[in-house]
Design an enzyme around this catalytic site. Structure first.
Site, short mmCIF file in Angstrom:
data_model
loop_
_atom_site.label_atom_id
_atom_site.label_comp_id
_atom_site.label_asym_id
_atom_site.label_seq_id
_atom_site.Cartn_x
_atom_site.Cartn_y
_atom_site.Cartn_z
N ARG A 1 -22.36 2.27 -42.99
CA ARG A 1 -21.37 3.28 -42.58
C ARG A 1 -19.99 2.83 -43.03
NH1 ARG A 1 -18.66 0.33 -39.90
NH2 ARG A 1 -17.07 1.93 -39.62
N GLY A 2 -19.01 3.75 -42.85
CA GLY A 2 -17.67 3.45 -43.32
C GLY A 2 -17.54 4.03 -44.72
N ALA A 3 -16.44 4.75 -44.97
CA ALA A 3 -16.33 5.52 -46.20
C ALA A 3 -16.56 4.71 -47.49
CB ALA A 3 -14.99 6.25 -46.23
N ARG B 1 -24.52 12.89 -44.78
CA ARG B 1 -23.33 12.93 -43.91
C ARG B 1 -22.23 13.70 -44.65
NH1 ARG B 1 -21.40 7.63 -41.01
NH2 ARG B 1 -20.77 9.16 -39.46
N ASP C 1 -11.76 8.56 -43.64
CA ASP C 1 -12.97 9.07 -44.29
C ASP C 1 -12.65 10.09 -45.36
OD1 ASP C 1 -13.86 8.19 -41.41
OD2 ASP C 1 -15.56 8.05 -42.77
N ASN D 1 -10.64 10.80 -39.76
CA ASN D 1 -11.15 9.48 -39.43
C ASN D 1 -11.95 9.60 -38.14
OD1 ASN D 1 -11.31 6.62 -40.11
ND2 ASN D 1 -10.05 6.25 -38.30
N LYS D 2 -12.49 8.50 -37.68
CA LYS D 2 -13.36 8.48 -36.51
C LYS D 2 -12.77 9.25 -35.34
CE LYS D 2 -16.64 7.24 -36.22
NZ LYS D 2 -17.74 8.24 -36.39
O1 MRU Z 1 -19.12 7.21 -38.48
P1 MRU Z 1 -18.59 6.01 -39.23
O2 MRU Z 1 -18.78 4.75 -38.50
O3 MRU Z 1 -19.12 5.98 -40.65
O4 MRU Z 1 -17.04 6.29 -39.33
C1 MRU Z 1 -16.25 5.38 -40.05
C2 MRU Z 1 -14.81 5.57 -39.89
O5 MRU Z 1 -14.35 6.53 -39.31
C3 MRU Z 1 -13.93 4.54 -40.55
O6 MRU Z 1 -12.75 4.38 -39.83
C4 MRU Z 1 -13.58 5.02 -41.96
O7 MRU Z 1 -14.74 5.30 -42.70
C5 MRU Z 1 -12.78 4.04 -42.71
S1 MRU Z 1 -13.76 2.66 -43.19
C6 MRU Z 1 -12.88 1.67 -44.24
#
Ligand code: MRU
Length: 348
Positions: free
Chosen positions: A49-51, A91, A237, A246-247
């Site tokens: 996970r994470g962009a 996703r 993201d 973002n989250k």
């Molecule tokens: O649902 P996730 O855990 O994939 O969400 C991730 C985030 O919101 C992060 O803050 C974002 O991807 C930045 S990661 C460098």
């Protein structure tokens, strides 16, 4: 447990390997994805996970598909195109996933035979992974200039090594400042409902010996009100013309930061920008009800709400750009007005 890359291609076993983020912080485990279906499942379950990590996953996913049996180049090309569509459906919000898929597909489709398609796909995916590490280092150097010795930084979700191939975006800025000799403290919000902050950010920072204090998301207000935070840094993201995705919960933190006149920074690479779009064009992923009605979703599943309660569980929110004090990118720190400065610095 130190690790070098959160996701990588294993040439001997011809599979994608990744740190299984659903297992942390209890267990450090490497998950092997040997088929597109396994990788798609890992993405949906947030094992990866994470962009920026998803950008690499998208790229390696095409490599995985290119290693399936095929009797001709045309057959393989059809197969990797289908794999790209399938992975892209996992996703919807982080634009990096699509960038990774498209970039490796474009390269691989230039191949004239099966072997060449595989070679081109792998070399492009490896480039994405290496570039991610380099750009995070650059972002770190630019962003660290914003952090003074003795600063306390509040962060949300996890934008560290685990969310990228290595080093991190928001946490990469903090790591760089610490590497430069500054004393930096971090306040990490737990990030309900999946706790990327408490499970992953605290774990990562403690591995590096960086001072981190965990708070619940609802405590962000009190720490700002008491003057315990000098700035906020989060990842992203997707960044569109008028907002940062973002989250879920990031918007709340941004509003609080503005009220308390605390700088709110977003650290993200160029590939997270989708500058042709506006907030209304972006699909926010909605996730299942179990994430809200149970705690300990991984084992045991204790009910924390009536099982038949109605739920709303968006995974991301949009923070309007007027709440963002600066965007930290690998090309430099970008200040408002973003409409003029983002295209100028990033070359859109
Ligand atoms: O649902 P996730 O855990 O994939 O969400 C991730 C985030 O919101 C992060 O803050 C974002 O991807 C930045 S990661 C460098």
């Amino acid at each position: 447990m130190k690790f070098t890359r959160s996701i990588f291609w294993d040439s001997e076993e011809e599979c994608v390997k990744l740190v299984d983020q659903t297992k942390l912080p209890d267990t450090f485990e490497i998950l092997s994805c040997r088929s597109i279906e396994e990788l798609a499942d890992a993405i949906k379950r947030l094992a990866v996970r994470g962009a920026p990590a998803l950008e690499a996953a998208g790229g390696y996913g095409i490599v995985l598909a290119a290693h399936e049996k095929a009797s001709s180049a045309d057959e393989l090309k059809e197969r990797i195109k289908k794999a790209g569509e399938f992975l892209a459906s996992t996703r919807p919000t982080a634009v990096n996933l699509f960038c990774g898929i498209e970039r490796v597909l474009r390269a691989a489709l230039e191949g004239e035979d099966v072997e060449e398609i595989r070679k081109l796909a792998l070399s492009e995916a490896e480039k994405i992974a290496s570039e991610d590490v380099e750009r995070n280092r650059l972002m770190g150097r630019h962003g660290a200039k914003l952090l003074k010795d003795g600063f306390t930084v509040l962060t949300y979700c996890n934008a560290g090594r685990l969310a990228t191939v290595d080093w991190g975006t928001a946490l990469g800025v903090i790591r760089t400042a610490v590497e430069e000799g500054k004393k930096i403290r971090v306040v990490a919000c737990e990030t309900r409902p999946l706790n990327q902050g408490s499970r992953l950010t605290t774990w990562e920072l403690m591995q590096d010996g960086i001072d981190v204090t965990l708070i619940t998301d609802s405590m962000a207000g009190i720490v700002m009100q008491r003057g315990m935070v000098d700035c906020v840094i989060v990842g992203a993201d997707r960044i569109v013309r008028d907002a940062v995705f973002n989250k879920i919960g990031t918007y709340t933190v941004a509003v609080l930061a503005k009220e308390h006149e605390i700088p709110f920074y977003v650290a993200a690479p160029k590939t997270t920008f989708d500058w042709g779009k506006k907030a209304e064009d972006v699909v926010i992923e909605e996730r299942g009800r179990d994430e809200l009605i149970y705690c300990n979703i991984k084992c045991g599943k204790t009910l924390i709400a009536p099982p038949d309660v109605k739920v709303f569980n968006p995974a991301f929110d949009a923070t309007p750009l007027e709440y963002v004090s600066a965007l930290i990118t690998e090309k430099g720190v970008i200040y408002p007005p973003y409409e003029k400065n983002v295209p100028e610095v990033l070359g859109f």
